[in-house]
Structures are given as C-alpha cells and as structure tokens.
Write a protein that holds these residues in place. Structure first.
Motif, mmCIF file in Angstrom:
data_model
loop_
_atom_site.group_PDB
_atom_site.id
_atom_site.type_symbol
_atom_site.label_atom_id
_atom_site.label_comp_id
_atom_site.label_asym_id
_atom_site.label_seq_id
_atom_site.Cartn_x
_atom_site.Cartn_y
_atom_site.Cartn_z
ATOM 1 N N ARG A 112 0.831 -1.206 0.000
ATOM 2 C CA ARG A 112 0.000 0.000 0.000
ATOM 3 C C ARG A 112 0.860 1.248 0.000
ATOM 4 N NH1 ARG A 112 -3.840 -2.337 4.780
ATOM 5 N NH2 ARG A 112 -4.909 -3.918 3.549
ATOM 6 N N MET A 113 1.946 1.206 0.755
ATOM 7 C CA MET A 113 2.852 2.347 0.770
ATOM 8 C C MET A 113 3.484 2.553 -0.597
ATOM 9 S SD MET A 113 4.737 1.911 4.479
ATOM 10 C CE MET A 113 5.759 3.372 4.179
ATOM 11 N N PHE A 114 3.875 1.466 -1.251
ATOM 12 C CA PHE A 114 4.465 1.573 -2.583
ATOM 13 C C PHE A 114 3.467 2.158 -3.582
ATOM 14 C CE2 PHE A 114 4.827 -0.537 -6.764
ATOM 15 C CZ PHE A 114 5.996 0.070 -7.209
ATOM 16 N N ASP A 115 2.203 1.744 -3.484
ATOM 17 C CA ASP A 115 1.183 2.267 -4.389
ATOM 18 C C ASP A 115 0.977 3.771 -4.202
ATOM 19 O OD1 ASP A 115 0.790 -0.250 -5.398
ATOM 20 O OD2 ASP A 115 -0.905 -0.720 -4.106
ATOM 21 N N ALA A 116 1.247 4.270 -2.999
ATOM 22 C CA ALA A 116 1.026 5.684 -2.719
ATOM 23 C C ALA A 116 2.241 6.549 -3.032
ATOM 24 C CB ALA A 116 0.640 5.875 -1.251
ATOM 25 N N VAL A 117 3.402 5.934 -3.291
ATOM 26 C CA VAL A 117 4.628 6.712 -3.531
ATOM 27 C C VAL A 117 4.498 7.628 -4.752
ATOM 28 C CG1 VAL A 117 7.060 6.527 -4.214
ATOM 29 C CG2 VAL A 117 6.193 5.188 -2.301
ATOM 30 N N PRO A 118 4.010 7.153 -5.918
ATOM 31 C CA PRO A 118 3.882 8.072 -7.061
ATOM 32 C C PRO A 118 3.008 9.278 -6.758
ATOM 33 C CG PRO A 118 3.615 5.788 -7.763
ATOM 34 C CD PRO A 118 3.605 5.778 -6.269
ATOM 35 N N ILE A 119 1.932 9.066 -6.000
ATOM 36 C CA ILE A 119 1.066 10.193 -5.638
ATOM 37 C C ILE A 119 1.821 11.166 -4.747
ATOM 38 C CG2 ILE A 119 -1.110 10.842 -4.520
ATOM 39 C CD1 ILE A 119 -2.131 8.044 -5.176
ATOM 40 N N ALA A 120 2.595 10.621 -3.811
ATOM 41 C CA ALA A 120 3.387 11.473 -2.923
ATOM 42 C C ALA A 120 4.391 12.300 -3.722
ATOM 43 C CB ALA A 120 4.115 10.623 -1.878
ATOM 44 N N VAL A 146 0.744 11.600 3.037
ATOM 45 C CA VAL A 146 0.170 11.110 1.789
ATOM 46 C C VAL A 146 0.112 9.586 1.795
ATOM 47 C CG1 VAL A 146 0.537 10.966 -0.706
ATOM 48 C CG2 VAL A 146 0.907 13.131 0.487
ATOM 49 N N LEU A 147 1.193 8.950 2.254
ATOM 50 C CA LEU A 147 1.213 7.490 2.286
ATOM 51 C C LEU A 147 0.123 6.954 3.201
ATOM 52 C CD1 LEU A 147 5.065 6.787 2.464
ATOM 53 C CD2 LEU A 147 3.563 6.626 0.480
#
Length: 354
Positions: free
Chosen positions: A231-239, A345-346
């Motif tokens: 889940r954290m990896f999925d949020a990295v691009p948004i961050a 964000v994450l």
C-alpha cells in the motif's frame, strides 16, 4: 477565377484545394488509413520520442541544469519535454522498484507468518514442565497463606482447577482479542463485520477505525506486514506528484526574481528525472549484481547533492558561494518537510487502497 476550398478532415477548417498539408493543424490532406500509414505513424512517433530521449540523456546525467536552461530559453524541440522526461523515467524507476517491493513484501509476510503462528504454537515439553512447576509453586504459596489473604476453600479449589486446565503455551495476550476464535471465524468464512466485532470494534466504528481493525486482522492472518508495504508503494507516485510542486515552490521562494513559477517547475521536473534515473540504474545494478558494493551505491547517492548544487549554479547563474548556501538550506528544508508530507500522503492514500 474562383478558388475552391475544402475542409480539413481533422480540424474541419477550410483551406485552398491543392495543399498537401492543412495550414491550420498540419495533417496531410489526402491520407487514406492503410496498414502502412498506421504503422508508419506509430513507429515514427516512437522513434521521435526515443531519439529525443537519447539526445536528452547525456545532458540530463552529465550537464546539471543544462536541459532546464535550454528549455526556458526556447530550445524545446531538440530535447525531451520535462514533463515527458519525468513520466518516462519514473515509469522505469517504479517498474524496477516493484521487484524490490515484492521481495520486501515476501520477507515481511514470512516474518508476519512466523509471528502469527508463534502465538498459537504450543511450547516445548521442557517449557511445559517449567510452567507446571511454576504453577504448583503459586498454588502452594496460596495454600500456605490462604487465611492471610482471606481466600475460601471454594475459591482456592476454583483457582487450582483453572491453573491445571489452562492450555500451557496457548494464545498470548498481546493480540488484545481471542485469536483462536478469530482464526475459527476466518476459517469458516465469516464476514469482516462479525470478525471485527469479535476483535472488539465498536458498533459505530468509522472509516479509520475499520481500517485499523482490518490491518490488525491481516497481521493476525500473517499477511499484514506485506500488505502495508504494498500500500505504501502504491502511494509513492502520488506522494511524488505532491512533493515535486512543493520543491518548485521552495525554489521560487529562494529565487523569487529569477523567473515565473513555471521556470522553477521545469527545473524540478528535470532534477527529479535525474534522481529517478540514478536510483533506477542503482536498482538495475542491484538486481543483476547481488554482491555490488554498498559503499559505491551510497557514494553515488551522495553525489546527487553535488549535482543539485551544480544544477542550481548553471540554471540560475548566481554566485557560487550564494548558490552553495542556498542549495544546503533548500535541501535541508525540503528533507524536513518531505518526511511528514510523504508519510501523510502514504497514510491517507495507503488507507484508501486498503
């Protein structure tokens, strides 16, 4: 003599008959859609993109600030657009990074599984004997001091029965709920609401409370740690899409009179493209050469700070000492604000993907 006009099939604007290309949008005036035309356009567009990337790669890596300076000065057809460069390089980086995340997730789930299973595995024979001896010591002490502590014979007998019937080496109390019963509900396919209620979730639980219990359930199942990493990896691009404009805003504050915000955004796109390219190459090397010296990787990472200083020096063309001070302060402030912003964000988007 009457001039005959026709309409462009693409932009529908009129132009004189005889033109090979529309003077308004540039499309060919008579181009039937054949297999050859279809593949020619596809290949030509790809090769044009590929050629621009190859022309932009060396300046991006070895001439700090050059591409950003050239773009704001009007040289915008020879090199790859800063936005396209960032998207292209970031896709490469996150593709390679996904292999590392999968390894992290697998290791985390293995650890999580051991922790979850350790709470239901019975102790060894030696441990059970030690626990039995300790229980007997406690019971003997209670019997000797029965009158002193005011314990009746019935209460003492009940305590003796409970301690003797207790499943030694059974569930630990660290979960905060009856894990054995929760495991049984999971095994029979009970709904999450039923399981969460058994775990102790309140009747009027909100979104965040449900997510916390969902995470606890995943950990109890043995897969929570890996899911958190994914889940954290999925949020990295948004961050990163949030942090990049913040970085440009920081540059604008320190170089307030050196151009519009868009100028600083161009610099940020190219600089983050450089960072992603460096990290992508390090990931690629690490995937191919498992014994690659770690000190070399750290040296390359630290060199990015020198690159940032040189990029500022060439792009903004200020005094070297002033640029050195500003590069240090900008780096410090950005790292200071990046950590809470990234974690925020994450957390938000990580829960949203739960």
């Amino acid at each position: 003599m009457e001039i005959k006009e026709i309409n462009c099939q693409n932009c529908e604007q009129p132009f004189e008959e005889g033109f090979k290309f529309c003077p308004n949008c540039g499309q060919k005036t008579n181009e039937e859609l054949t297999i050859g035309v279809l593949f020619y356009n596809t290949i030509s567009n790809y090769l044009s993109f590929d050629a621009k990337f190859l022309r932009s790669f060396a300046p991006l890596m070895f001439r700090p600030g050059y591409l950003a300076r050239a773009f704001v000065e009007g040289k915008r057809s020879q090199y790859l657009h800063p936005g396209n460069m960032y998207l292209f390089v970031s896709v490469i980086f996150f593709f390679l990074f996904s292999f590392l995340v999968n390894d992290w997730s697998k290791d985390a789930n293995d650890l999580n599984k051991k922790i979850a299973e350790a709470d239901v595995v019975e102790n060894s024979e030696a441990q059970r004997k030690r626990d039995s001896i300790n229980n007997q010591i406690v019971l003997n002490a209670l019997k000797q001091n029965q009158n002193l502590i005011g314990m009746s014979d019935e209460e003492l007998a009940r305590t003796d029965s409970i301690m003797r019937s207790q499943k030694l080496g059974g569930l630990k109390t660290s979960w905060g709920f009856n894990k054995s019963k929760v495991d049984s509900l999971v095994a029979i396919g009970a709904s999450e609401d039923v399981i969460f209620k058994e775990m102790g979730m309140s009747e009027d639980a909100g979104y965040f409370e449900r997510q916390i219990y969902k995470g606890s359930l995943d950990i109890a199942k043995g897969s929570g740690f890996g899911n958190i990493i994914k889940r954290m990896f999925d949020a990295v691009p948004i961050a990163m899409f949030i942090l990049l404009p913040l970085f440009a805003l920081l540059l604008k504050l320190f170089y307030f009179r050196r151009g519009r915000y868009s100028y600083h955004l161009v610099f940020s796109f190219y600089f983050f493209s450089f960072l992603f390219m460096v990290f992508a190459m390090l990931l690629g090397v690490d995937l191919v050469f498992e014994e690659f010296p770690g000190w070399i990787s750290w040296l390359i990472v630290l060199s990015t700070f020198f690159y940032f200083y040189m990029a500022l020096l060439h792009f903004y063309k200020r005094h070297w000492f002033t640029t050195l001070l500003k590069s240090g302060v900008i780096t410090f402030i950005f790292l200071l604000t990046m950590i809470p912003t990234a974690f925020g964000v994450l957390f938000v988007f990580g829960l949203a993907n739960a």
